[in-house]
Enzyme design. Sequence first.
Site, PDB file in Angstrom:
ATOM      1  N   ARG A  58      85.768  23.034 -12.076  1.00  6.58           N
ATOM      2  CA  ARG A  58      86.942  23.572 -11.377  1.00  6.58           C
ATOM      3  C   ARG A  58      87.304  22.724 -10.160  1.00  6.58           C
ATOM      4  O   ARG A  58      88.473  22.687  -9.751  1.00  6.58           O
ATOM      5  CB  ARG A  58      86.701  25.048 -11.016  1.00  6.58           C
ATOM      6  CG  ARG A  58      86.591  25.930 -12.253  1.00  6.58           C
ATOM      7  CD  ARG A  58      86.262  27.377 -11.893  1.00  6.58           C
ATOM      8  NE  ARG A  58      84.957  27.536 -11.299  1.00  6.58           N
ATOM      9  CZ  ARG A  58      83.835  27.805 -11.972  1.00  6.58           C
ATOM     10  NH1 ARG A  58      83.869  27.946 -13.281  1.00  6.58           N
ATOM     11  NH2 ARG A  58      82.687  27.938 -11.347  1.00  6.58           N
ATOM     12  N   GLU A  95      73.178  29.385  -7.291  1.00  7.85           N
ATOM     13  CA  GLU A  95      73.055  30.821  -6.994  1.00  7.85           C
ATOM     14  C   GLU A  95      72.447  31.486  -8.236  1.00  7.85           C
ATOM     15  O   GLU A  95      71.717  32.454  -8.145  1.00  7.85           O
ATOM     16  CB  GLU A  95      74.439  31.382  -6.680  1.00  7.85           C
ATOM     17  CG  GLU A  95      74.435  32.796  -6.152  1.00  7.85           C
ATOM     18  CD  GLU A  95      75.847  33.346  -5.984  1.00  7.85           C
ATOM     19  OE1 GLU A  95      76.817  32.615  -6.221  1.00  7.85           O
ATOM     20  OE2 GLU A  95      75.952  34.542  -5.649  1.00  7.85           O
TER      21      GLU A  95
END
Length: 173
Positions: A58, A95
């Site tokens: 992205r 994460e």
Amino acid sequence: MNLDAAIRKVPDFPKPGILFYDVTSIFTNPAAFSFAVSKSVELYKGEKVDGIIAIESRGFLLGAPLALALGVPCVLARKKGKLPGKTIEESYALEYGEATLQIHVEDLTAGKRWLIIDDLIATGGTVEAVAKMIERQGASVAGVFGVIALPFLNFAAKIGKYNPKWLVEYHGE
Ligand code: AMP
């Protein structure tokens, strides 16, 4: 422009407990996309930036228009195994999970100042991996930009020294 309203939030993706901030809903919204890119150009126009390093995938959509607007090269940091030439690589914790990014060695010119671009900064591990490759090649980090930032995940501890900037921040669920 209310950028927050343009960001799709998907609970429990890609695994339970993660709230996913989906920047692709900015890309499908021309007003929001244009706003986000214009803001990034405003932030870095007068700055000493020799090139953009955009992080897969992205980050590519944000890095490309910024590189064109600044008139500097756009270099891709890609997931392992995608780049055909000689690469430098760095592994890091996400994460959620682990990953390896690679950059074409010949694209990372020593002595140059690179601006690192991604869609979202969470723990800062992804950006830190790119910063390490830049520095290992004798170049330097001009800054870090993400449309979204999650300061509660404490990316400042890892990448605060690179002067990260962002447009929208969230503080947990
Ligand atoms: P980090 O390395 O922890 O800063 O994670 C940043 C990278 O993981 C970016 O490339 C993001 O696209 C992705 N990411 C991490 N957490 C999220 C989240 N909650 N929502 C959307 N993308 C995320």
